[in-house]
Design a protein around this motif. Structure first.
Motif, PDB file in Angstrom:
ATOM      1  N   ARG A 188       0.865  -1.235   0.037  1.00 21.43           N
ATOM      2  CA  ARG A 188      -0.010   0.040  -0.052  1.00 21.43           C
ATOM      3  C   ARG A 188       0.981   1.322   0.166  1.00 21.43           C
ATOM      4  O   ARG A 188       2.003   1.143   0.152  1.00 21.43           O
ATOM      5  CB  ARG A 188      -0.911   0.229   1.385  1.00 21.43           C
ATOM      6  N   ALA A 236       0.867   3.686   1.841  1.00 16.07           N
ATOM      7  CA  ALA A 236       1.438   4.102   3.326  1.00 16.07           C
ATOM      8  C   ALA A 236       2.456   3.044   3.861  1.00 16.07           C
ATOM      9  O   ALA A 236       3.393   3.453   4.733  1.00 16.07           O
ATOM     10  CB  ALA A 236       0.030   3.980   4.437  1.00 16.07           C
ATOM     11  N   GLN A 237       2.770   1.956   3.128  1.00 17.85           N
ATOM     12  CA  GLN A 237       3.776   1.309   3.317  1.00 17.85           C
ATOM     13  C   GLN A 237       5.023   1.200   2.633  1.00 17.85           C
ATOM     14  O   GLN A 237       6.175   0.362   2.958  1.00 17.85           O
ATOM     15  CB  GLN A 237       3.322  -0.268   3.250  1.00 17.85           C
ATOM     16  N   ALA A 276      -5.229   5.449  -4.370  1.00 15.99           N
ATOM     17  CA  ALA A 276      -4.913   5.382  -2.790  1.00 15.99           C
ATOM     18  C   ALA A 276      -3.606   6.253  -2.508  1.00 15.99           C
ATOM     19  O   ALA A 276      -3.648   6.489  -1.056  1.00 15.99           O
ATOM     20  CB  ALA A 276      -4.455   3.788  -2.501  1.00 15.99           C
ATOM     21  N   TRP A 277      -2.812   6.421  -3.131  1.00 17.88           N
ATOM     22  CA  TRP A 277      -1.749   7.468  -2.756  1.00 17.88           C
ATOM     23  C   TRP A 277      -2.325   8.648  -2.263  1.00 17.88           C
ATOM     24  O   TRP A 277      -1.658   9.321  -1.228  1.00 17.88           O
ATOM     25  CB  TRP A 277      -0.777   7.821  -3.809  1.00 17.88           C
ATOM     26  N   SER A 278      -3.269   9.116  -2.962  1.00 14.60           N
ATOM     27  CA  SER A 278      -3.939  10.407  -2.675  1.00 14.60           C
ATOM     28  C   SER A 278      -4.611  10.232  -1.364  1.00 14.60           C
ATOM     29  O   SER A 278      -4.528  11.062  -0.473  1.00 14.60           O
ATOM     30  CB  SER A 278      -5.193  10.794  -3.551  1.00 14.60           C
ATOM     31  N   HIS A 279      -5.138   9.344  -0.836  1.00 14.59           N
ATOM     32  CA  HIS A 279      -5.789   8.797   0.307  1.00 14.59           C
ATOM     33  C   HIS A 279      -4.925   8.593   1.576  1.00 14.59           C
ATOM     34  O   HIS A 279      -4.996   9.313   2.497  1.00 14.59           O
ATOM     35  CB  HIS A 279      -6.766   7.715   0.315  1.00 14.59           C
ATOM     36  N   GLU A 280      -3.706   8.084   1.225  1.00 13.83           N
ATOM     37  CA  GLU A 280      -2.884   7.507   2.313  1.00 13.83           C
ATOM     38  C   GLU A 280      -1.542   8.274   2.438  1.00 13.83           C
ATOM     39  O   GLU A 280      -0.976   8.435   3.655  1.00 13.83           O
ATOM     40  CB  GLU A 280      -2.345   6.047   2.036  1.00 13.83           C
ATOM     41  N   ASN A 281      -1.072   8.903   1.173  1.00 13.73           N
ATOM     42  CA  ASN A 281       0.130   9.624   1.388  1.00 13.73           C
ATOM     43  C   ASN A 281       0.219  11.080   1.206  1.00 13.73           C
ATOM     44  O   ASN A 281       0.792  12.052   1.785  1.00 13.73           O
ATOM     45  CB  ASN A 281       1.273   8.831   0.341  1.00 13.73           C
TER      46      ASN A 281
END
Length: 113
Positions: free
Chosen positions: A6, A8-9, A101-106
């Motif tokens: 992900r 975030a990881q 997902a990058w937009s949401h998590e990072n």
């Protein structure tokens, strides 16, 4: 083997890379997608090669380097990671969820599309 990571990881996955090699995020999206939303390189090199051009540009990549593949949601990047694995790349990750997902998590400043 292809790791599924992900956004975030991703920094933790990069931290486990061999000493002295800078990891690479390979963005395989189309040019219009890059203009719409892109990530900032932070602790890694960023290289954009659209999936359709990869076979002709394979020599630009170092098979000994850690490569994390990125697309919109993770499907194209998984196919690219499998292609790279077939060509002898050993340390590969698919960025699960892609730039969305990058937009949401990072980085919420990365536009979603």
């Amino acid at each position: 083997m292809i790791d599924h990571v992900r956004p975030a990881q991703l920094s933790a996955w990069f931290a486990s890379a061999p000493e002295g090699s800078q990891p690479l995020v390979l963005d395989v999206r189309e040019p219009w997608e890059l203009q719409t939303a892109s990530v900032r390189a932070d602790g890694f090199e960023l290289l954009a090669i659209p999936m359709g051009e990869l076979s002709g540009r394979l020599a630009e990549l170092d098979p000994t380097r850690s490569v994390a593949c990125l697309c919109h949601h993770g499907a194209r990047s998984l196919r690219v990671a499998a292609f790279l694995e077939h060509h002898g790349f050993e340390r590969l990750a698919n960025i699960s969820g892609g730039i969305d997902a990058w937009s949401h998590e990072n980085d919420p400043t990365v536009p979603r599309y």
